[in-house]
Design a protein around this motif. Structure first.
Motif, PDB file in Angstrom:
ATOM      1  N   LYS A 121       0.828  -1.205   0.000  1.00  0.00           N
ATOM      2  CA  LYS A 121       0.000   0.000   0.000  1.00  0.00           C
ATOM      3  C   LYS A 121       0.862   1.256   0.000  1.00  0.00           C
ATOM      4  O   LYS A 121       2.040   1.212   0.332  1.00  0.00           O
ATOM      5  CB  LYS A 121      -0.926   0.001   1.214  1.00  0.00           C
ATOM      6  CG  LYS A 121      -1.970  -1.100   1.198  1.00  0.00           C
ATOM      7  CD  LYS A 121      -2.959  -0.929   2.342  1.00  0.00           C
ATOM      8  CE  LYS A 121      -4.059  -1.972   2.280  1.00  0.00           C
ATOM      9  NZ  LYS A 121      -5.051  -1.785   3.390  1.00  0.00           N
ATOM     10  N   GLU A 122       0.217   2.354  -0.366  1.00  0.00           N
ATOM     11  CA  GLU A 122       0.906   3.631  -0.345  1.00  0.00           C
ATOM     12  C   GLU A 122       1.070   4.115   1.107  1.00  0.00           C
ATOM     13  O   GLU A 122       0.287   3.752   1.991  1.00  0.00           O
ATOM     14  CB  GLU A 122       0.094   4.673  -1.126  1.00  0.00           C
ATOM     15  CG  GLU A 122      -0.060   4.372  -2.601  1.00  0.00           C
ATOM     16  CD  GLU A 122       1.233   4.578  -3.352  1.00  0.00           C
ATOM     17  OE1 GLU A 122       1.528   3.768  -4.258  1.00  0.00           O
ATOM     18  OE2 GLU A 122       1.960   5.532  -3.033  1.00  0.00           O
ATOM     19  N   ARG A 123       2.075   4.947   1.303  1.00  0.00           N
ATOM     20  CA  ARG A 123       2.230   5.558   2.610  1.00  0.00           C
ATOM     21  C   ARG A 123       1.068   6.502   2.843  1.00  0.00           C
ATOM     22  O   ARG A 123       0.699   7.274   1.954  1.00  0.00           O
ATOM     23  CB  ARG A 123       3.557   6.313   2.686  1.00  0.00           C
ATOM     24  CG  ARG A 123       3.874   6.881   4.053  1.00  0.00           C
ATOM     25  CD  ARG A 123       5.271   7.460   4.099  1.00  0.00           C
ATOM     26  NE  ARG A 123       6.296   6.447   3.834  1.00  0.00           N
ATOM     27  CZ  ARG A 123       7.599   6.649   4.027  1.00  0.00           C
ATOM     28  NH1 ARG A 123       8.036   7.830   4.474  1.00  0.00           N
ATOM     29  NH2 ARG A 123       8.465   5.698   3.747  1.00  0.00           N
ATOM     30  N   GLU A 124       0.488   6.451   4.049  1.00  0.00           N
ATOM     31  CA  GLU A 124      -0.659   7.307   4.342  1.00  0.00           C
ATOM     32  C   GLU A 124      -0.442   8.105   5.621  1.00  0.00           C
ATOM     33  O   GLU A 124       0.238   7.661   6.552  1.00  0.00           O
ATOM     34  CB  GLU A 124      -1.954   6.486   4.453  1.00  0.00           C
ATOM     35  CG  GLU A 124      -2.047   5.573   5.643  1.00  0.00           C
ATOM     36  CD  GLU A 124      -3.419   4.919   5.771  1.00  0.00           C
ATOM     37  OE1 GLU A 124      -4.362   5.285   5.021  1.00  0.00           O
ATOM     38  OE2 GLU A 124      -3.551   4.043   6.639  1.00  0.00           O
ATOM     39  N   PHE A 125      -1.048   9.261   5.633  1.00  0.00           N
ATOM     40  CA  PHE A 125      -1.011  10.136   6.801  1.00  0.00           C
ATOM     41  C   PHE A 125      -1.811   9.522   7.938  1.00  0.00           C
ATOM     42  O   PHE A 125      -2.879   8.940   7.725  1.00  0.00           O
ATOM     43  CB  PHE A 125      -1.595  11.499   6.416  1.00  0.00           C
ATOM     44  CG  PHE A 125      -1.915  12.385   7.576  1.00  0.00           C
ATOM     45  CD1 PHE A 125      -3.219  12.542   8.013  1.00  0.00           C
ATOM     46  CD2 PHE A 125      -0.905  13.060   8.236  1.00  0.00           C
ATOM     47  CE1 PHE A 125      -3.509  13.367   9.073  1.00  0.00           C
ATOM     48  CE2 PHE A 125      -1.184  13.893   9.302  1.00  0.00           C
ATOM     49  CZ  PHE A 125      -2.490  14.044   9.729  1.00  0.00           C
ATOM     50  N   VAL A 126      -1.306   9.676   9.158  1.00  0.00           N
ATOM     51  CA  VAL A 126      -2.005   9.182  10.338  1.00  0.00           C
ATOM     52  C   VAL A 126      -2.404  10.326  11.262  1.00  0.00           C
ATOM     53  O   VAL A 126      -3.571  10.461  11.638  1.00  0.00           O
ATOM     54  CB  VAL A 126      -1.149   8.165  11.113  1.00  0.00           C
ATOM     55  CG1 VAL A 126      -1.856   7.726  12.391  1.00  0.00           C
ATOM     56  CG2 VAL A 126      -0.809   6.962  10.237  1.00  0.00           C
TER      57      VAL A 126
END
Length: 125
Positions: A43-48
């Motif tokens: 998966k793509e890196r995502e903001f948390v």
């Protein structure tokens, strides 16, 4: 230059909690925002989550609202991510990031200038 060192990752059962820490060192005096991002396999890196350093304004990914809390200790140049009610979808490598440019979008990875090496969080069901 700025160095970021994350800690606190590990293996936890679903419903459990973990607390991530990220200690910043070096030229941290012009920090605008610190954030956490994550990347699951394939998966793509995502903001948390993110927190502005001066005013403490926070922002969260919708799926972690009410479960995760970001906080900071300015004196220690450290940001924390308290993660509660973890589930399998939270399994990922979590990265700490620091941005120095005022006004950048806290949820956008290009707005950050420095990144930590990442810490693995694995939630078993």
């Amino acid at each position: 230059q700025v160095q970021l060192v994350e800690s606190g990752g590990g293996l936890v059962q679903a419903g459990g909690s973990l607390r991530l820490s990220c200690a910043a060192s070096g030229r941290t005096f012009s920090t605008y925002v610190m954030g956490w991002f994550r990347q699951a396999p394939g998966k793509e890196r995502e903001f948390v989550a993110a927190i502005t350093w001066r005013f403490g304004s926070v922002e969260y990914l919708d799926s972690v609202k009410g479960r995760f809390t970001i906080s900071r200790d300015n004196a220690k140049n450290t940001v924390y991510l308290q993660m509660n009610s973890l589930n399998s979808e939270d399994t990922a490598v979590y990265y700490c990031a620091l941005g120095r440019r005022w006004g950048v979008a806290a949820s956008s990875a290009p707005g950050y200038d420095y990144w930590g090496q990442g810490t693995q969080v694995t939630v078993s069901s």
